[in-house]
Design a protein around this motif. Structure first.
Motif, PDB file in Angstrom:
ATOM      1  N   LEU A  62     -10.406  -6.720  -6.517  1.00  0.00           N
ATOM      2  CA  LEU A  62      -9.063  -6.402  -6.010  1.00  0.00           C
ATOM      3  C   LEU A  62      -9.054  -4.780  -6.197  1.00  0.00           C
ATOM      4  O   LEU A  62      -9.337  -4.335  -7.125  1.00  0.00           O
ATOM      5  CB  LEU A  62      -7.740  -6.929  -6.548  1.00  0.00           C
ATOM      6  CG  LEU A  62      -6.755  -6.518  -6.246  1.00  0.00           C
ATOM      7  CD1 LEU A  62      -6.110  -6.646  -4.747  1.00  0.00           C
ATOM      8  CD2 LEU A  62      -5.520  -7.082  -7.151  1.00  0.00           C
ATOM      9  N   GLN A  83      -6.809  -1.262  -4.444  1.00  0.00           N
ATOM     10  CA  GLN A  83      -5.773  -0.578  -3.814  1.00  0.00           C
ATOM     11  C   GLN A  83      -6.134   0.135  -2.602  1.00  0.00           C
ATOM     12  O   GLN A  83      -7.328   0.548  -2.636  1.00  0.00           O
ATOM     13  CB  GLN A  83      -5.072   0.372  -4.819  1.00  0.00           C
ATOM     14  CG  GLN A  83      -4.187  -0.227  -5.838  1.00  0.00           C
ATOM     15  CD  GLN A  83      -3.321   0.490  -6.692  1.00  0.00           C
ATOM     16  OE1 GLN A  83      -3.642   1.747  -6.470  1.00  0.00           O
ATOM     17  NE2 GLN A  83      -2.409   0.108  -7.555  1.00  0.00           N
ATOM     18  N   PRO A  84      -5.395   0.231  -1.542  1.00  0.00           N
ATOM     19  CA  PRO A  84      -5.616   0.888  -0.376  1.00  0.00           C
ATOM     20  C   PRO A  84      -5.972   2.486  -0.675  1.00  0.00           C
ATOM     21  O   PRO A  84      -5.236   2.813  -1.628  1.00  0.00           O
ATOM     22  CB  PRO A  84      -4.189   1.002   0.289  1.00  0.00           C
ATOM     23  CG  PRO A  84      -3.796  -0.331  -0.075  1.00  0.00           C
ATOM     24  CD  PRO A  84      -4.016  -0.566  -1.372  1.00  0.00           C
ATOM     25  N   LYS A 114      -8.785  -0.231   3.319  1.00  0.00           N
ATOM     26  CA  LYS A 114      -7.710  -0.270   4.053  1.00  0.00           C
ATOM     27  C   LYS A 114      -7.387  -1.828   3.747  1.00  0.00           C
ATOM     28  O   LYS A 114      -8.362  -2.642   3.721  1.00  0.00           O
ATOM     29  CB  LYS A 114      -7.714  -0.012   5.512  1.00  0.00           C
ATOM     30  CG  LYS A 114      -8.268   1.239   5.885  1.00  0.00           C
ATOM     31  CD  LYS A 114      -8.451   1.491   7.299  1.00  0.00           C
ATOM     32  CE  LYS A 114      -9.121   2.886   7.738  1.00  0.00           C
ATOM     33  NZ  LYS A 114      -9.174   3.094   9.039  1.00  0.00           N
ATOM     34  N   PRO A 115      -6.183  -2.288   3.940  1.00  0.00           N
ATOM     35  CA  PRO A 115      -5.719  -3.762   3.994  1.00  0.00           C
ATOM     36  C   PRO A 115      -6.754  -4.385   4.915  1.00  0.00           C
ATOM     37  O   PRO A 115      -7.057  -5.658   4.517  1.00  0.00           O
ATOM     38  CB  PRO A 115      -4.307  -3.733   4.110  1.00  0.00           C
ATOM     39  CG  PRO A 115      -3.865  -2.152   3.617  1.00  0.00           C
ATOM     40  CD  PRO A 115      -4.834  -1.457   4.050  1.00  0.00           C
ATOM     41  N   ASP A 116      -6.955  -4.022   6.091  1.00  0.00           N
ATOM     42  CA  ASP A 116      -7.611  -4.526   7.165  1.00  0.00           C
ATOM     43  C   ASP A 116      -9.091  -4.995   6.619  1.00  0.00           C
ATOM     44  O   ASP A 116      -9.886  -5.661   7.262  1.00  0.00           O
ATOM     45  CB  ASP A 116      -7.779  -3.755   8.464  1.00  0.00           C
ATOM     46  CG  ASP A 116      -6.324  -3.886   9.072  1.00  0.00           C
ATOM     47  OD1 ASP A 116      -6.383  -3.264  10.171  1.00  0.00           O
ATOM     48  OD2 ASP A 116      -5.591  -4.816   8.761  1.00  0.00           O
ATOM     49  N   ASP A 117      -9.488  -4.145   5.673  1.00  0.00           N
ATOM     50  CA  ASP A 117     -10.966  -4.402   5.115  1.00  0.00           C
ATOM     51  C   ASP A 117     -11.174  -5.700   4.341  1.00  0.00           C
ATOM     52  O   ASP A 117     -12.217  -6.327   3.940  1.00  0.00           O
ATOM     53  CB  ASP A 117     -11.604  -3.400   4.325  1.00  0.00           C
ATOM     54  CG  ASP A 117     -11.684  -1.987   5.201  1.00  0.00           C
ATOM     55  OD1 ASP A 117     -11.544  -1.103   4.706  1.00  0.00           O
ATOM     56  OD2 ASP A 117     -12.189  -2.081   6.342  1.00  0.00           O
ATOM     57  N   THR A 118      -9.930  -6.144   3.883  1.00  0.00           N
ATOM     58  CA  THR A 118      -9.858  -7.599   2.999  1.00  0.00           C
ATOM     59  C   THR A 118     -10.622  -8.616   4.189  1.00  0.00           C
ATOM     60  O   THR A 118     -10.307  -9.132   5.016  1.00  0.00           O
ATOM     61  CB  THR A 118      -8.421  -8.125   2.855  1.00  0.00           C
ATOM     62  OG1 THR A 118      -7.596  -6.912   1.991  1.00  0.00           O
ATOM     63  CG2 THR A 118      -8.133  -9.401   1.972  1.00  0.00           C
ATOM     64  N   THR A 130     -10.597  -7.696  -1.734  1.00  0.00           N
ATOM     65  CA  THR A 130      -9.027  -7.754  -1.251  1.00  0.00           C
ATOM     66  C   THR A 130      -8.496  -6.285  -1.506  1.00  0.00           C
ATOM     67  O   THR A 130      -8.421  -5.799  -2.708  1.00  0.00           O
ATOM     68  CB  THR A 130      -8.312  -8.738  -2.133  1.00  0.00           C
ATOM     69  OG1 THR A 130      -8.707 -10.052  -2.018  1.00  0.00           O
ATOM     70  CG2 THR A 130      -6.918  -8.756  -1.674  1.00  0.00           C
ATOM     71  N   VAL A 131      -8.063  -5.891  -0.519  1.00  0.00           N
ATOM     72  CA  VAL A 131      -7.667  -4.473  -0.450  1.00  0.00           C
ATOM     73  C   VAL A 131      -5.888  -4.756  -0.382  1.00  0.00           C
ATOM     74  O   VAL A 131      -5.420  -4.988   0.492  1.00  0.00           O
ATOM     75  CB  VAL A 131      -8.018  -3.451   0.660  1.00  0.00           C
ATOM     76  CG1 VAL A 131      -7.598  -2.137   0.549  1.00  0.00           C
ATOM     77  CG2 VAL A 131      -9.452  -3.448   0.608  1.00  0.00           C
ATOM     78  N   SER A 132      -5.175  -4.206  -1.624  1.00  0.00           N
ATOM     79  CA  SER A 132      -3.703  -4.687  -1.599  1.00  0.00           C
ATOM     80  C   SER A 132      -3.101  -3.952  -2.647  1.00  0.00           C
ATOM     81  O   SER A 132      -3.827  -3.444  -3.707  1.00  0.00           O
ATOM     82  CB  SER A 132      -3.557  -6.136  -1.810  1.00  0.00           C
ATOM     83  OG  SER A 132      -2.148  -6.106  -1.735  1.00  0.00           O
ATOM     84  N   SER A 133      -2.068  -3.337  -2.230  1.00  0.00           N
ATOM     85  CA  SER A 133      -1.234  -2.679  -3.144  1.00  0.00           C
ATOM     86  C   SER A 133      -0.371  -3.527  -4.154  1.00  0.00           C
ATOM     87  O   SER A 133       0.402  -3.122  -5.421  1.00  0.00           O
ATOM     88  CB  SER A 133      -0.195  -1.750  -2.628  1.00  0.00           C
ATOM     89  OG  SER A 133       0.581  -2.016  -1.981  1.00  0.00           O
TER      90      SER A 133
END
Length: 121
Positions: free
Chosen positions: A10, A12-13, A86-90, A118-121
């Motif tokens: 995991l 962060q963006p 980026k979140p879209d890279d998840t 997983t790219v997420s804050s």
């Protein structure tokens, strides 16, 4: 030939992560190697490829300038350095190899198990 991917996690963006894929055979150094990814509910997409020998690299437009593929033939390993995530890279990321020296549009012959990014804050 078996491919073993590692580097899941995991982030962060805006962060970064490096994936590795180790091959079980020395013949890997003569083959083109690539990365694919599959996001939930989406088809698998090609991300990047690196040729054997000359090391030419190719990227999908969505990752160009942010991701870098490389290989260490002494270790039969290919890497994917992912920056500015980026979140879209998840997605689940897969490494693969072709029994050709140069990257091309032919099918990939060997696949590693997926590794979750997983790219997420």
């Amino acid at each position: 030939v078996q491919l073993q991917a590692s580097g899941a996690g995991l982030v962060q963006p805006g962060g970064y992560m490096k994936l590795s894929c180790a091959a079980s055979s020395n013949t890997f150094r003569y083959w083109a190697a690539g990365w694919f990814r599959q996001a939930p509910g989406k088809e698998r997409e090609w991300v990047s490829c690196i040729s054997a020998g000359d090391g030419n690299t190719y990227y999908a437009d969505s990752v160009k300038g942010r991701f870098t593929i490389s290989r260490d033939d002494a270790e039969n390993t290919v890497f994917l350095q992912m920056n500015s995530l980026k979140p879209d890279d998840t997605a689940v990321y897969y490494c693969a190899a072709q029994r050709f020296m140069r990257c091309n549009r032919a099918k990939y012959d060997y696949w590693g198990q997926g590794t979750q990014v997983t790219v997420s804050s």
